[in-house]
Design a protein around this motif. Structure first.
Motif, PDB file in Angstrom:
ATOM      1  N   MET A  33      51.126  74.705  40.264  1.00 47.37           N
ATOM      2  CA  MET A  33      50.573  73.351  40.056  1.00 47.37           C
ATOM      3  C   MET A  33      51.065  72.452  41.194  1.00 47.37           C
ATOM      4  N   LYS A  34      50.107  71.873  41.914  1.00 47.31           N
ATOM      5  CA  LYS A  34      50.443  70.976  43.027  1.00 47.31           C
ATOM      6  C   LYS A  34      49.677  69.671  42.849  1.00 47.31           C
ATOM      7  N   VAL A  35      50.416  68.580  42.922  1.00 42.23           N
ATOM      8  CA  VAL A  35      49.777  67.271  42.787  1.00 42.23           C
ATOM      9  C   VAL A  35      50.159  66.431  43.999  1.00 42.23           C
ATOM     10  N   PHE A  36      49.193  65.719  44.545  1.00 49.54           N
ATOM     11  CA  PHE A  36      49.459  64.791  45.648  1.00 49.54           C
ATOM     12  C   PHE A  36      49.130  63.385  45.151  1.00 49.54           C
ATOM     13  N   VAL A  37      50.178  62.549  45.051  1.00 53.69           N
ATOM     14  CA  VAL A  37      50.012  61.223  44.456  1.00 53.69           C
ATOM     15  C   VAL A  37      49.859  60.167  45.555  1.00 53.69           C
ATOM     16  N   ASN A  38      48.921  59.292  45.361  1.00 53.09           N
ATOM     17  CA  ASN A  38      48.699  58.247  46.360  1.00 53.09           C
ATOM     18  C   ASN A  38      48.449  56.903  45.682  1.00 53.09           C
ATOM     19  N   ALA A  39      48.709  55.818  46.415  1.00 52.29           N
ATOM     20  CA  ALA A  39      48.400  54.456  45.970  1.00 52.29           C
ATOM     21  C   ALA A  39      48.475  53.602  47.227  1.00 52.29           C
ATOM     22  N   SER A  40      47.888  52.406  47.208  1.00 53.75           N
ATOM     23  CA  SER A  40      47.886  51.578  48.417  1.00 53.75           C
ATOM     24  C   SER A  40      49.309  51.158  48.771  1.00 53.75           C
TER      25      SER A  40
ATOM     26  N   ASP B  46      45.446  73.080  48.482  1.00 51.53           N
ATOM     27  CA  ASP B  46      45.167  73.394  47.076  1.00 51.53           C
ATOM     28  C   ASP B  46      45.825  72.409  46.101  1.00 51.53           C
ATOM     29  N   ALA B  47      46.225  71.228  46.607  1.00 47.67           N
ATOM     30  CA  ALA B  47      46.819  70.222  45.706  1.00 47.67           C
ATOM     31  C   ALA B  47      45.720  69.355  45.096  1.00 47.67           C
ATOM     32  N   VAL B  48      45.955  68.890  43.885  1.00 50.04           N
ATOM     33  CA  VAL B  48      45.023  67.974  43.228  1.00 50.04           C
ATOM     34  C   VAL B  48      45.487  66.562  43.566  1.00 50.04           C
ATOM     35  N   GLU B  49      44.581  65.716  44.044  1.00 44.80           N
ATOM     36  CA  GLU B  49      44.992  64.371  44.444  1.00 44.80           C
ATOM     37  C   GLU B  49      44.843  63.390  43.288  1.00 44.80           C
ATOM     38  N   LEU B  50      45.842  62.516  43.160  1.00 46.45           N
ATOM     39  CA  LEU B  50      45.790  61.489  42.126  1.00 46.45           C
ATOM     40  C   LEU B  50      46.066  60.128  42.763  1.00 46.45           C
ATOM     41  N   ASP B  51      45.091  59.223  42.730  1.00 49.27           N
ATOM     42  CA  ASP B  51      45.335  57.852  43.183  1.00 49.27           C
ATOM     43  C   ASP B  51      45.615  57.038  41.931  1.00 49.27           C
ATOM     44  N   ASN B  52      46.864  56.579  41.815  1.00 47.30           N
ATOM     45  CA  ASN B  52      47.251  55.900  40.578  1.00 47.30           C
ATOM     46  C   ASN B  52      47.356  54.382  40.733  1.00 47.30           C
ATOM     47  N   SER B  53      46.718  53.834  41.791  1.00 48.19           N
ATOM     48  CA  SER B  53      46.788  52.381  42.026  1.00 48.19           C
ATOM     49  C   SER B  53      46.413  51.589  40.777  1.00 48.19           C
ATOM     50  N   HIS B  54      45.428  52.086  40.053  1.00 48.04           N
ATOM     51  CA  HIS B  54      44.949  51.325  38.902  1.00 48.04           C
ATOM     52  C   HIS B  54      45.167  52.047  37.582  1.00 48.04           C
ATOM     53  N   MET B  55      46.206  52.852  37.537  1.00 47.77           N
ATOM     54  CA  MET B  55      46.480  53.570  36.285  1.00 47.77           C
ATOM     55  C   MET B  55      47.761  53.065  35.651  1.00 47.77           C
ATOM     56  N   SER B  56      47.800  53.039  34.326  1.00 44.22           N
ATOM     57  CA  SER B  56      49.041  52.679  33.648  1.00 44.22           C
ATOM     58  C   SER B  56      49.941  53.907  33.623  1.00 44.22           C
ATOM     59  N   ARG B  57      51.208  53.684  33.326  1.00 41.81           N
ATOM     60  CA  ARG B  57      52.134  54.816  33.242  1.00 41.81           C
ATOM     61  C   ARG B  57      51.680  55.838  32.213  1.00 41.81           C
ATOM     62  N   GLU B  58      51.183  55.330  31.077  1.00 42.42           N
ATOM     63  CA  GLU B  58      50.744  56.229  30.007  1.00 42.42           C
ATOM     64  C   GLU B  58      49.586  57.096  30.492  1.00 42.42           C
ATOM     65  N   GLU B  59      48.655  56.461  31.215  1.00 42.60           N
ATOM     66  CA  GLU B  59      47.499  57.218  31.723  1.00 42.60           C
ATOM     67  C   GLU B  59      47.933  58.304  32.708  1.00 42.60           C
ATOM     68  N   GLN B  60      48.893  57.950  33.578  1.00 43.26           N
ATOM     69  CA  GLN B  60      49.379  58.934  34.561  1.00 43.26           C
ATOM     70  C   GLN B  60      50.063  60.102  33.865  1.00 43.26           C
ATOM     71  N   ASN B  61      50.902  59.768  32.884  1.00 46.53           N
ATOM     72  CA  ASN B  61      51.649  60.822  32.195  1.00 46.53           C
ATOM     73  C   ASN B  61      50.715  61.770  31.451  1.00 46.53           C
ATOM     74  N   LYS B  62      49.674  61.182  30.878  1.00 49.17           N
ATOM     75  CA  LYS B  62      48.708  62.008  30.150  1.00 49.17           C
ATOM     76  C   LYS B  62      47.948  62.907  31.122  1.00 49.17           C
ATOM     77  N   TRP B  63      47.591  62.332  32.253  1.00 47.03           N
ATOM     78  CA  TRP B  63      46.873  63.090  33.295  1.00 47.03           C
ATOM     79  C   TRP B  63      47.700  64.313  33.708  1.00 47.03           C
ATOM     80  N   MET B  64      48.997  64.089  33.888  1.00 44.78           N
ATOM     81  CA  MET B  64      49.881  65.172  34.345  1.00 44.78           C
ATOM     82  C   MET B  64      49.997  66.269  33.291  1.00 44.78           C
ATOM     83  N   ILE B  65      50.237  65.860  32.072  1.00 44.63           N
ATOM     84  CA  ILE B  65      50.455  66.871  31.037  1.00 44.63           C
ATOM     85  C   ILE B  65      49.167  67.651  30.774  1.00 44.63           C
TER      86      ILE B  65
END
Ligand code: DC
Length: 233
Positions: free
Chosen positions: A149-156, A205-224
Motif C-alpha cells: 500500500m502506497k499513498v502520496f499525500v498532497n495539499a497546497s 504505483d502510489a495512490v494520490e490523495l489531495d487532502n486540502s479540503h478534507m476533514s481529519r475524519e474523512e482522511q482517516n476513513k479514506w485510509m482505512i
C-alpha cells in the motif's frame, strides 16, 4: 476474513498531514508506526548540538560521516499519551526536533547521500517483518519499493503552512509568523523535490490523495478503506 500483513508507505510534502493520518491508521490496525522525517530531524539536531552545521547551513561532512555510526535513533511509546516519541542516543528529543531551529536545516542534512544511505538501511531493518506504517518522502520509491500500500499525500503550500503555523502556536510559540512558516514550507518543497538523492516524487504505483479540503475524519476513513481493500484482497 483474515487479513494479509502488509507494508504501508505514506509519502508527501511537509505538513501535508501525512504523519497524523499514518499514526491514526497504524493505531487503528495495530501496526507499528515510524516517522522517518523524525530520523532526519534527529541527525540534524545532532549536527546543531555538536557544531557540525553552521548558520549558513554548511555541514562539516567529514566529521558527520565519522560520527554517523554513533548516532543512535530509536522510538519509544509515551505511556501517558500513547504517542511514539523519538530518542537520540537515549535522550527524548521529540520536542527539540520539531522546532524551527531544526526545521530550517533539516532539508540540507536530508540531502546528504551518506546520511540517507544510513537511515534508509535502518528503516528497511525496521520494516523487515511487515506490519508497519512508515511515512516520509522516499518510502514508496526507495525504502519499501515493494510496499503493498502506497499513498502520496498532497495539499497546497498555503494550506500546509497554515497547519504547521497553527501547530506551533498551539505549542506556545509566540514568535513565529505565518509568512516565515510559508517561506520554510516552500523552501523545503524546493529542496526536497530537487535534491539528487531520492528526491520527493510520487511512486508510479502510489495512490494520490489531495487532502486540502478534507476533514481529519474523512482522511482517516479514506485510509482505512484503502487498507481494507488491499489487505483483504
Ligand atoms: O516530514 P518532516 O517535515 O518531519 O521531514 C523533515 C525533513 O526530512 C524534510 O525536509 C524532508 C526530509 N525527509 C526525507 O528527506 N526523507 C524522508 N523519508 C523523510 C523526511
Amino acid at each position: 476474513m483474515t487479513k494479509k500483513l502488509i507494508t504501508i508507505a505514506i509519502d508527501g510534502f511537509s505538513s501535508s498531514g501525512k504523519s497524523t493520518m499514518a499514526k491514526v491508521l497504524a493505531k487503528n490496525i495495530g501496526y507499528a508506526y515510524i516517522d522517518s522525517g523524525a530520523m532526519y530531524r534527529a541527525v540534524t539536531l545532532y549536527c546543531l548540538d555538536n557544531g557540525l552545521i553552521n548558520d549558513a547551513g554548511e555541514v562539516n561532512l567529514p566529521a558527520l560521516e565519522a560520527a554517523i555510526g554513533d548516532i543512535k535513533i530509536s522510538f519509544g511509546v509515551n505511556a501517558e499519551t500513547g504517542a511514539t516519541e523519538t530518542y537520540l542516543n537515549g535522550e527524548n528529543v521529540e520536542g527539540k526536533i520539531r522546532d524551527m531551529r531544526v526545521s530550517g536545516k533539516v532539508s540540507t542534512v536530508a540531502a546528504i547521500p551518506f546520511v540517507r544511505r544510513e537511515l534508509v538501511k535502518q528503516q528497511q531493518a525496521m520494516g523487515r517483518d511487515k506490519g508497519i506504517v512508515m511515512d516520509g518522502r522516499d518510502i514508496g520509491t526507495t525504502v519499501f519499493p515493494d510496499a503493498e500500500m502506497k499513498v502520496f499525500v498532497n495539499a497546497s503550500a498555503e494550506t500546509r503552512a497554515q497547519r504547521r503555523y497553527d501547530e506551533l502556536v498551539a505549542k506556545g510559540d509566540t514568535t513565529v509568523t505565518y509568512e516565515s512558516v510559508l517561506e520554510n514550507v516552500k523552501q523545503r518543497d524546493h529542496l526536497d523535490t530537487t535534491r539528487e538523492e531520492s528526491p520527493l516524487r510520487r511512486a508510479d504505483d502510489a495512490v494520490e490523495l489531495d487532502n486540502s479540503h478534507m476533514s481529519r475524519e474523512e482522511q482517516n476513513k479514506w485510509m482505512i478503506d484503502l487498507y481494507e481493500k488491499i489487505a483483504t484482497r
